[in-house]
Scaffold this active site. Structure first.
Site, PDB file in Angstrom:
ATOM      1  N   LYS A 104       0.890  -1.169   0.064  1.00  0.00           N
ATOM      2  CA  LYS A 104       0.184  -0.050  -0.029  1.00  0.00           C
ATOM      3  C   LYS A 104       0.736   1.423   0.136  1.00  0.00           C
ATOM      4  CE  LYS A 104      -4.166  -2.263   0.872  1.00  0.00           C
ATOM      5  NZ  LYS A 104      -3.616  -3.671   1.009  1.00  0.00           N
TER       6      LYS A 104
HETATM    7  C1  LIG Z   1      -4.504  -4.872   0.719  1.00  0.00           C
HETATM    8  C2  LIG Z   1      -3.477  -6.012   0.675  1.00  0.00           C
HETATM    9  C3  LIG Z   1      -3.891  -7.281  -0.234  1.00  0.00           C
HETATM   10  C4  LIG Z   1      -5.031  -6.885  -1.348  1.00  0.00           C
HETATM   11  O1  LIG Z   1      -4.896  -6.140  -2.142  1.00  0.00           O
HETATM   12  P1  LIG Z   1      -6.344  -5.437  -2.866  1.00  0.00           P
HETATM   13  O2  LIG Z   1      -5.725  -4.426  -3.897  1.00  0.00           O
HETATM   14  O3  LIG Z   1      -7.218  -5.081  -1.880  1.00  0.00           O
HETATM   15  O4  LIG Z   1      -6.908  -6.710  -3.641  1.00  0.00           O
HETATM   16  C5  LIG Z   1      -3.089  -8.164  -0.314  1.00  0.00           C
HETATM   17  N1  LIG Z   1      -1.930  -8.171   0.365  1.00  0.00           N
HETATM   18  C6  LIG Z   1      -1.675  -7.464   1.469  1.00  0.00           C
HETATM   19  C7  LIG Z   1      -0.675  -7.420   2.346  1.00  0.00           C
HETATM   20  C8  LIG Z   1      -2.501  -6.253   1.450  1.00  0.00           C
HETATM   21  O5  LIG Z   1      -2.321  -5.235   2.314  1.00  0.00           O
END
Ligand SMILES: *Cc1c(COP(=O)(O)O)cnc(C)c1O
Length: 462
Positions: A104
């Site tokens: 993120k």
């Molecule tokens: C947010 C997240 C995901 C999923 O990603 P999306 O964009 O919501 O599909 C997978 N792994 C981790 C560690 C995350 O923080």
């Protein structure tokens, strides 16, 4: 470049407007009115990010370059998103080198800077609201903490995020950060966020905005590593993506639509397999969110799937509007076919996740986090038909490398890692004081009115 809503009933917006509002006013998600062609041939991660972002953004080149440079200066690896080979033709794409140890950060560090820039140009204040399954919240806090004219409210499901995730959110010392531990699931938090956006008077009064993965700027920023990984490997790859809200994997579709040659996008879910069922069986129906060892994917309503439906239906906004109003959506054959040409999906349970984590450790000496383990397990099943699938295209012939998106650092989920391997992954040096810091959060029941008053009381009158 203008932005339109997947539901077709919102005015066109500029990139800055789409960035500052998050969700379109008709409840849809912003999409570019046409996909630009982007070429990324070698160069640094920053060069690639600049090539992608300038195709969408309405900032001047110097400003964009400066924001990209400072966003990625917070990362602890010079390649930002390095590849690591873990087997013959199989790679991990390490996306966890940012300040909060999950992918993120890659979008959020940039989004925070662009957001502050757009806000300064527009004038006024913004109230940023984020529902988080754990990682978006800490990434948003790291990106927006201390910025002027912004109040950030983060709703996380109480007791359903890891301790490291919670502490990364609740130990912020910035006065503009407000943490709410909601007594419910991520979907409850997301529903409250959506309802507050739908409350026009409240949204206007507080200048409400979202930095969740519904924000198109995040999709654009995340598409960059599909380009850089492909350039580094020198050929088209299959990408396996641990999926919750469908933002990260849709960024892969976005890269393809910008001209990147990708063999296949493999959606890896945990037991919360709504998207896997939609792709394999053509039925999109939310159930109850289940708690798993990969909590950032404990999601039933995958918001960004709406973007994939919009494209798969040939940008039919009337179809998307109707589809999103259904509780139980049967996908039309043409939409299924269009999705199947690009995506395949596999759901992986906790037992398999732990076994895969242990197996990767044994074979390579590497500790991986449980979200990455879900994707490694799904990678083993590429080409297998989804359970219950009775019709559909024949198994895909894959010839290129397989790139598994490694979305979090193992130290973010030490309990699951220790259960599988007996080893406790150490926190990177920058985070070593995390367990001594004071926490600050408010527990609320999942009640719209309560959350609304909590926010209203903390937004300065303008
Ligand atoms: C947010 C997240 C995901 C999923 O990603 P999306 O964009 O919501 O599909 C997978 N792994 C981790 C560690 C995350 O923080």
């Amino acid at each position: 470049m203008n932005f339109i809503s997947t539901r077709g009933q919102a005015p066109r917006a500029t990139f800055s407007e789409a960035l500052l509002s998050g969700l379109a006013p008709d409840g849809g998600l912003y999409m570019p009115d046409a996909w630009p062609r982007v070429d990324v041939a070698g160069g640094s991660y920053r060069d690639a990010a600049f090539a992608v972002l300038r195709a969408f953004a309405d900032f001047d080149d110097a400003a964009l370059k400066a924001d990209i440079a400072s966003a990625y200066a917070t990362f602890d690896d010079p390649h930002i998103a390095p590849l690591a080979e873990i087997g013959e033709g199989r790679y991990l794409l390490e996306l966890f080198h940012g300040p909060t140890l999950a992918f993120k950060d890659i979008a959020m560090q940039l989004l925070g800077r662009l957001f502050a820039r757009a806000l300064a140009q527009r004038g006024g204040r913004a109230t940023v609201l984020a529902a988080t399954s754990g990682d978006t919240g800490s990434a948003a806090i790291a990106a927006l903490g201390g910025l002027p004219d912004i109040e950030l409210f983060v709703l996380h499901p109480k007791g359903r995020v890891s301790e490291v995730q919670r502490r990364q959110m609740t130990t912020s010392t910035h006065a503009n950060i407000h943490n709410i531990a909601l007594e419910g699931s991520f979907d409850d938090a997301q529903a409250i966020v959506k309802a507050l956006f739908a409350d026009e008077a409240f949204a206007r009064k507080t200048q409400l905005t979202a930095v969740n993965s519904i924000n198109f700027a995040r999709i654009a920023a995340q598409s960059v590593y599909y380009f850089t990984a492909t350039a580094a490997l020198g050929r088209a790859a299959t990408f396996v993506v641990p999926t919750g809200n469908f933002g990260d994997v849709f960024a892969g579709e976005a890269a393809m639509r910008m001209g990147l040659d990708v063999e296949r996008l493999v959606v890896a879910t945990n037991a919360n397999d709504i998207v896997a069922r939609a792709l394999n069986d053509g039925l999109y129906e939310a159930g109850r969110a289940e708690q798993t060892l990969s909590p950032s994917m404990d999601i039933q309503v995958a918001s960004n799937f709406e973007r994939a439906l919009f494209e798969a239906s040939g940008r039919d906004d009337a179809f998307v509007r109707d589809a999103m109003a259904e509780r139980r959506l049967v996908l039309p054959a043409a939409v299924r076919t269009a999705l199947a040409a690009r995506y395949e999906a596999h759901a992986v349970g906790d037992a398999q996740t732990l076994a895969t984590l242990a197996q990767v450790h044994k074979a390579t000496g590497r500790l991986i986090d449980p979200h990455t383990a879900v994707a490694v397990a799904a990678a083993e099943r590429i080409g297998e038909r989804g359970a219950g699938r009775t019709a559909g295209p024949s198994a895909h012939q894959k010839t290129g490398p397989v790139v598994i998106l490694s979305t979090a650092h193992p130290a973010k989920f030490p309990d699951a890692v220790a259960r599988a391997t007996g080893q406790i992954p150490p926190l990177p040096p920058g985070l070593s004081g995390l367990h001594q810091k004071r926490e600050n959060f408010t527990v609320l029941s999942p009640d719209l009115g309560l959350v609304r008053s909590f926010i209203a009381a903390r937004v300065p009158a303008s």
